[in-house]
Design an enzyme around this catalytic site. Structure first.
Site, PDB file in Angstrom:
ATOM      1  CB  CYS A 116      -0.903   0.007   1.216  1.00 41.83           C
ATOM      2  SG  CYS A 116      -1.966   1.460   1.284  1.00 41.83           S
ATOM      3  N   GLY A 117       0.584   2.141  -0.932  1.00 41.18           N
ATOM      4  CA  GLY A 117       1.338   3.379  -1.021  1.00 41.18           C
ATOM      5  C   GLY A 117       0.679   4.549  -0.340  1.00 41.18           C
TER       6      GLY A 117
END
Length: 302
Positions: A116-117
């Protein structure tokens, strides 16, 4: 330096043979702490390697920097593991004096997983970040056959995937299909950040007229990262999300999904894709591409 891969003894089970013990190569995954001005900024899980590119690209994605002069230095900080060996798991980024961190960056939580960014972003309102580059003004066009060939071009260069089968890839291409930069990582967003960071450090931002080809799906975060780097075309071998398509449309980005073999699906701004007579003559921005019903067959590995 940390190894990109690690060896591990495994047991292979087959229905037609007895279990067999052997060695296998696994993609490395370790934490990387990013510090700004001596203070902890975030920790992300990544595959070691190209760490300075990763940090630079992450700062572009956070809206902190957008030109190389804003990031005068990157260095590893001292850190040792239980064996007393340097870990190379902490990077200190020095920003140009006077650089003001966006509120969205200041609100980021400390930990980000490799999957997840934007997980550390403090609020939904902070998710959309403004780009300093106008994609609508980018009239880049690409021939359909070139675009269809990029997944294979990407896969041919995925050396770490060949060894481990466990990493994502992002490749930056010219409109003519020339590979400019390829990065691999256990995290999809990390692979993109490493490409964008390379471009920042090479003084190439904005990445006008380029194509970002990714090995998996096109999520909102990947569209946003491409937008902040000034990339007009993002292509994926799998599906985009609805929010990714909405952002691409609003930003003026050409978003492609299910690109493999002889077909692809374009979800926004198809005018950049030259098909049929437009590709043959090389004139104009290209015609809209209609590939028929959406192809949702199983994507290629990687």
């Amino acid at each position: 330096m940390n190894r990109v891969t690690q060896r591990r003894r495994i047991t292979t089970f087959r229905s037609t043979a007895d279990p067999r013990r052997r060695e296998d190569a696994l993609a490395g995954e370790e934490p990387l702490e990013i510090r700004l001005g001596g203070s902890a900024f975030t920790v992300t899980m990544r595959t070691p390697g190209d760490d300075f590119d990763l940090v630079a690209g992450f700062l572009v994605s956070e809206g902190v920097v957008w030109e190389p002069g804003q990031l005068p230095s990157l260095r590893y900080c001292a850190g040792v593991d239980e064996s007393g060996r340097q870990t190379f798991n902490v990077v200190e980024a020095q920003l140009r004096p006077g650089t003001v961190l966006p509120d969205t960056a200041l609100e980021r939580h400390v930990y980000t997983s490799s999957s997840c960014g934007i997980c550390g972003t403090a609020s939904i309102d902070a998710v959309r970040k403004s780009s300093r580059f106008d994609l609508r003004a980018d009239t880049a066009g690409v021939d359909l056959e070139v675009l269809l060939g990029l997944p294979d071009r990407l896969r041919e260069s995925q050396k770490l995937f060949d060894r481990t089968g466990g990493v994502h890839a992002a490749g930056l291409f010219t409109a003519g299909g020339e590979l400019l930069c390829l990065r691999e990582d256990v995290g999809r967003h990390n692979a993109v950040d490493k490409v964008v960071g390379w471009a920042l450090r090479e003084g190439r931002l904005p990445l006008a007229g380029t194509i970002l080809q990714v090995s998996g799906r096109a999520s909102f975060e990947l569209v946003q990262k491409a937008q902040l780097a000034g990339i007009p075309i993002l292509a994926a071998v799998s599906a985009p999300s609805s929010l990714a398509a909405d952002l691409a449309d609003d930003a003026g980005m050409t978003l492609v999904g299910f690109s493999r073999g002889s077909s692809l699906n374009c979800y926004s701004h198809p005018e950049r894709i030259r098909a049929g007579s437009a590709a043959d003559t090389g004139t104009g921005a290209g015609a809209a591409v209609d590939t028929g019903p959406a192809d949702r067959s199983v994507p290629a590995a990687g």
